[in-house]
Design an enzyme around this catalytic site. Structure first.
Site, PDB file in Angstrom:
ATOM      1  N   ARG A 183      50.632   7.659  73.027  1.00 25.91           N
ATOM      2  CA  ARG A 183      49.339   8.356  72.614  1.00 25.91           C
ATOM      3  C   ARG A 183      48.295   7.557  72.677  1.00 25.91           C
ATOM      4  O   ARG A 183      47.503   7.271  71.672  1.00 25.91           O
ATOM      5  CB  ARG A 183      49.436   8.951  71.234  1.00 25.91           C
ATOM      6  CG  ARG A 183      50.794   9.954  70.908  1.00 25.91           C
ATOM      7  CD  ARG A 183      50.983  11.020  72.365  1.00 25.91           C
ATOM      8  NE  ARG A 183      52.016  11.740  72.363  1.00 25.91           N
ATOM      9  CZ  ARG A 183      52.592  12.722  73.257  1.00 25.91           C
ATOM     10  NH1 ARG A 183      51.728  12.651  74.336  1.00 25.91           N
ATOM     11  NH2 ARG A 183      53.460  13.369  72.898  1.00 25.91           N
ATOM     12  N   GLU A 306      62.901  14.097  66.284  1.00 24.30           N
ATOM     13  CA  GLU A 306      62.528  14.228  67.748  1.00 24.30           C
ATOM     14  C   GLU A 306      63.466  12.835  68.350  1.00 24.30           C
ATOM     15  O   GLU A 306      63.100  12.243  69.210  1.00 24.30           O
ATOM     16  CB  GLU A 306      61.119  13.636  68.020  1.00 24.30           C
ATOM     17  CG  GLU A 306      60.194  14.698  67.461  1.00 24.30           C
ATOM     18  CD  GLU A 306      58.635  14.481  67.682  1.00 24.30           C
ATOM     19  OE1 GLU A 306      58.449  13.126  68.001  1.00 24.30           O
ATOM     20  OE2 GLU A 306      57.976  15.366  67.674  1.00 24.30           O
ATOM     21  N   ASP A 380      50.896  18.564  62.965  1.00 24.64           N
ATOM     22  CA  ASP A 380      51.078  17.411  63.630  1.00 24.64           C
ATOM     23  C   ASP A 380      49.469  16.882  64.185  1.00 24.64           C
ATOM     24  O   ASP A 380      49.218  17.230  65.234  1.00 24.64           O
ATOM     25  CB  ASP A 380      51.841  17.549  64.924  1.00 24.64           C
ATOM     26  CG  ASP A 380      52.136  16.077  65.668  1.00 24.64           C
ATOM     27  OD1 ASP A 380      51.754  15.022  65.062  1.00 24.64           O
ATOM     28  OD2 ASP A 380      52.811  16.214  66.967  1.00 24.64           O
ATOM     29  N   GLU A 408      45.129  12.163  69.975  1.00 23.44           N
ATOM     30  CA  GLU A 408      46.157  12.766  70.740  1.00 23.44           C
ATOM     31  C   GLU A 408      45.753  14.272  70.881  1.00 23.44           C
ATOM     32  O   GLU A 408      45.863  14.744  72.103  1.00 23.44           O
ATOM     33  CB  GLU A 408      47.467  12.565  70.207  1.00 23.44           C
ATOM     34  CG  GLU A 408      48.616  13.525  70.934  1.00 23.44           C
ATOM     35  CD  GLU A 408      50.006  13.345  70.115  1.00 23.44           C
ATOM     36  OE1 GLU A 408      50.201  12.686  68.989  1.00 23.44           O
ATOM     37  OE2 GLU A 408      50.865  14.167  70.508  1.00 23.44           O
TER      38      GLU A 408
HETATM   39  O1  GCW Z   1      52.320  13.780  67.535  1.00 26.61           O
HETATM   40  C1  GCW Z   1      53.728  13.604  67.765  1.00 26.61           C
HETATM   41  C2  GCW Z   1      53.681  12.996  68.966  1.00 26.61           C
HETATM   42  C3  GCW Z   1      54.909  11.768  69.484  1.00 26.61           C
HETATM   43  C4  GCW Z   1      54.937  11.153  68.182  1.00 26.61           C
HETATM   44  C5  GCW Z   1      55.207  11.947  67.010  1.00 26.61           C
HETATM   45  C6  GCW Z   1      55.581  11.263  65.701  1.00 26.61           C
HETATM   46  C7  GCW Z   1      55.391   8.810  68.007  1.00 26.61           C
HETATM   47  O2  GCW Z   1      53.333  13.870  70.122  1.00 26.61           O
HETATM   48  O3  GCW Z   1      54.172  11.372  70.472  1.00 26.61           O
HETATM   49  O4  GCW Z   1      55.864  10.152  68.321  1.00 26.61           O
HETATM   50  O5  GCW Z   1      54.236  13.050  66.648  1.00 26.61           O
HETATM   51  O6  GCW Z   1      54.715  11.291  64.900  1.00 26.61           O
HETATM   52  O7  GCW Z   1      56.491  10.783  65.243  1.00 26.61           O
END
Ligand code: GCW
Length: 715
Positions: A183, A306, A380, A408
């Site tokens: 990002r 994730e 997010d 992002e």
């Molecule tokens: O916002 C999302 C992003 C990921 C990121 C994740 C997080 C680092 O798309 O790229 O990973 O959150 O905050 O862990």
């Protein structure tokens, strides 16, 4: 006309014509253009006395000399003893001897990192004293003093005491060891791991200067999607070189810890946090780190999220995992920042609710040196989110806030979006956790629940682009993060004005217009991207551009259709008791703002409610017409931003003027793309027409759907 004035004017006009590369950001020391002011500054700063020889005091001395030379156009001599009126004395209070007593009160207020800037008499001479209880406080004070000059304030009678409201004021870099940045939209990582530790790039020192000037006092060097390699000996040597470069500027180094490192690096069969061999591995690793970097800050951890490994792989809780690492760093005064950005792979529940459900039962189970790091919102980093329900819900645990400085989901590297209003919207939200007035700010500064440990972290937007942040206005968001973590009561307007004056110009006409543009920019972006509470409707993977139609991703909650839930009846995510009841995670006082679709704050309507296309809005429009209105007004407002900027062509240097002008042109096109793609797609459900008065989409929905960006940055 005086000679000095002519020289200054020539210098300024040369700068305007040729232009600036933006490398100096807001630490831009150009001549004071107003002759009277220049004279008064010269009178107040005719010599400098420096007490102390530490690296931090030397940094303060260097900065002050550099700034005065640039601003006043001459070298200001150093003196051993103050002999004339108009001297500046810098040094920590230890050097003040008896004189210190009269300042006891002020110094107490300054605390460990704060400072005092005082017009006073030293050796019977009128002087400016910049002092603090610590050397780093002196450096912060010097930067404040320089800012006064850069923003053309009067300095004849100063009595300033300032202390940070937050202890941890951090940048989180999502930088990978191969120099890509997750990002990141400003080139590659500024950490050149290959040439470290032998080669210490001047950029590292300038990075530390920039941070110190805003009050940022720590940096997590590596991505939360972590690579254990950074914990190996050769990489720790590199980390040490960075820590050594930053130390004079009070910037501590932290790393991300890959939970499975004992297996990957140590050859163990498990990374179970309750296994003594695993604990021993971490203890040894931590001792190794501290032997190289005695003031190492600690670890930031993304676990069981994730795809990242974590304690749950071994049937243990987040608290078990965090505590194991906390025990390893405790004797070194290190801390663990454990992220709450978790959502289960197997749970079909509303993602909005998952972090809360996971962490609230763990409140009180963490060691004293653990902080839970919570994103500002539950989904997010959306253009607009309600505050995360975890704020105020874990009163026994210090909760740290994480915001995204990198954009992002907010136009990435091409849109001018000033983020201070977004940060403050969350900070000023009332959680009602201890009754009315329990704002997020009071939770994260520790004042509400009495937490010694407290802090704010921002995911960095910095890369190796010439001007650090790609978009020249991205610098304002880095600056705002620092200023707000020092003092979250500052207004977005004040921060914008300071930044504009230091970065571009002190011209009143320029500042007035461009400040309004900055302050409106986030709201404008919400309108052309995610109006009325829409969220997460970005394209797959890279999140660049609109993708509300996406419905083919492996997990339901990765798909935009999951979030907007448009159908023939209406649109929006029902998070009331008849739906997911994420609302139930908020206290009654907060809930009241959102719970009823007929009174809900319309900025969050589709966040919490599924309503019909004909839903009556406060404007008198139906929801469909309101969406059309918002999307169009967003695009029109970007046109207005372009006009504002173009009006000031003569007041900005040529290079940066052109950069921003080109980016605003891209922003206008992309705003129209968002509007057209979203309205055409939602129209397939609403079956309603876009009112005549609005510009018609220039392409078909199929056209927008087939756009591909295989090499979009930051992915
Ligand atoms: O916002 C999302 C992003 C990921 C990121 C994740 C997080 C680092 O798309 O790229 O990973 O959150 O905050 O862990």
């Amino acid at each position: 006309m005086k000679k000095s004035f002519i020289v200054i004017m020539l210098f300024l006009s040369a700068l305007m014509a040729v232009g600036e590369d933006g490398y100096n950001c807001w630490l831009r020391y150009v001549p004071v253009e107003n002759n009277n002011l220049l004279l008064s500054y010269k009178q107040a700063a005719s010599e400098i006395q420096v007490n102390g020889t530490t690296a931090t005091i030397m940094a303060a001395r260097y900065e002050l000399s550099l700034a005065l030379k640039g601003l006043l156009g001459e070298n200001i001599p150093l003196t051993k003893d103050i002999r004339k009126n108009g001297s500046i004395l810098i040094g920590n209070a230890g050097f003040l001897g008896e004189g210190r007593k009269s300042l006891a009160n002020d110094l107490q207020k300054a605390g460990a990192e704060g400072y005092l800037i005082l017009t006073t008499s030293i050796n019977q001479k009128k002087s400016i004293l910049i002092t603090a209880n610590t050397d780093i406080g002196v450096l912060y004070g010097v930067f404040h003093f320089i800012r006064l000059l850069q923003t053309r304030q009067a300095i004849a009678a100063l009595h300033i005491i300032s202390a940070p409201r937050l202890k941890l004021r951090l940048l989180n870099h999502w930088d990978n060891l191969n120099r890509t940045v997750e990002r990141g939209y400003a080139g590659f990582s500024i950490w050149n791991w290959h040439t470290l530790p032998g080669y210490v790039d001047q950029r590292y020192i300038d990075y530390a200067r920039m941070n110190a000037s805003t009050g940022i006092n720590g940096t997590v060097l590596t991505n939360v999607n972590a690579d254990a390699t950074v914990l190996t000996k050769p990489y720790l040597e590199k980390v040490k070189a960075l820590a050594d470069a930053f130390r004079p500027y009070g910037v501590k180094v932290y790393l991300t810890a890959r939970f499975s490192a004992p297996v990957e690096l140590g050859g163990l069969k498990t990374a179970d946090p309750l296994d003594p061999a695993v604990q021993q591995w971490w203890n040894n690793k931590v001792n190794e780190i501290y032997s190289l970097i005695p003031d190492f800050g600690g670890f930031l951890v993304k676990a069981n999220s994730e795809g990242q490994p974590g304690p749950q792989n071994y049937g243990r809780s987040h608290a078990d995992g965090a505590n194991m690492l906390a025990d390893a760093v405790a004797s070194h005064k290190g801390i663990i920042m454990w992220r709450a950005f978790v959502y289960s792979n197997d749970l079909p529940d509303d993602r909005h609710k998952q972090a809360y459900n996971e962490f609230v039962p763990l409140d009180g189970k963490f060691r004293k040196n653990v902080m839970v790091q919570v994103k500002n919102g539950a989904i997010d980093f959306m253009p607009r989110e309600p505050f995360h329900p975890l704020f105020g819900a874990m009163q026994k645990t210090p909760v740290m806030m994480e915001v995204q400085v990198t954009q992002e989901y907010l136009g990435q590297g091409t849109h001018l979006v000033y983020l201070s209003p977004l940060f403050k919207e969350c900070l000023d939200s009332d959680t009602w956790s201890n009754g009315k007035g329990s704002t997020v700010a009071k939770i994260i500064d520790g004042s509400l629940d009495n937490h010694e440990l407290n802090g704010l972290a921002g995911v960095a937007n910095i890369g190796n682009d010439m001007n650090w942040t790609g978009h020249p206005f991205g610098q304002a968001n880095w600056y705002a993060l620092g200023r707000l973590s020092w003092d979250h009561t500052l207004s977005s307007g004040q921060i914008a004005e300071e930044w504009l004056r230091m970065t571009f110009s002190n011209d009143a006409a320029f500042i007035n217009d461009v400040k309004i543009m900055m302050l409106s920019s986030r709201e404008i972006m919400v309108k052309y991207m995610n109006p009325c509470g829409l969220h997460h409707i970005m394209a797959t993977g890279h999140h660049y551009g609109p993708g509300p139609w996406v419905n083919n991703l492996a997990r339901a909650d990765w798909n935009p259709v999951y979030y907007h839930k448009a159908d023939f009846a209406g649109i929006g995510f029902d998070r009331t008791p008849s739906g997911s009841n994420a609302l139930g995670q908020y206290k009654a006082g907060a809930k009241k703002l959102w719970e009823d679709s007929s009174t809900c704050d319309e900025r969050y309507l589709l966040w919490f409610h599924h309503v019909t296309w004909n839903h009556p809005m406060k404007s008198g429009r139906t929801l469909w017409n309101e969406l059309c209105h918002q999307y169009n007004s967003g695009v029109d407002s970007v046109k207005w931003m372009r006009q504002v900027w173009n009006k000031h062509k003569t007041r900005v240097d040529a290079i940066r003027f052109r950069q921003v002008a080109m980016l605003l042109e891209i922003q206008e096109k992309e705003a129209a793309w968002w509007r057209n793609a979203c309205l055409l797609y939602f129209q397939t459900f609403s079956k309603m027409t876009i009112p005549e008065k609005y510009e018609k989409p220039d392409q078909t929905l199929d056209y927008f759907k087939q756009l591909k960006f295989p090499f979009a940055p930051g992915n």
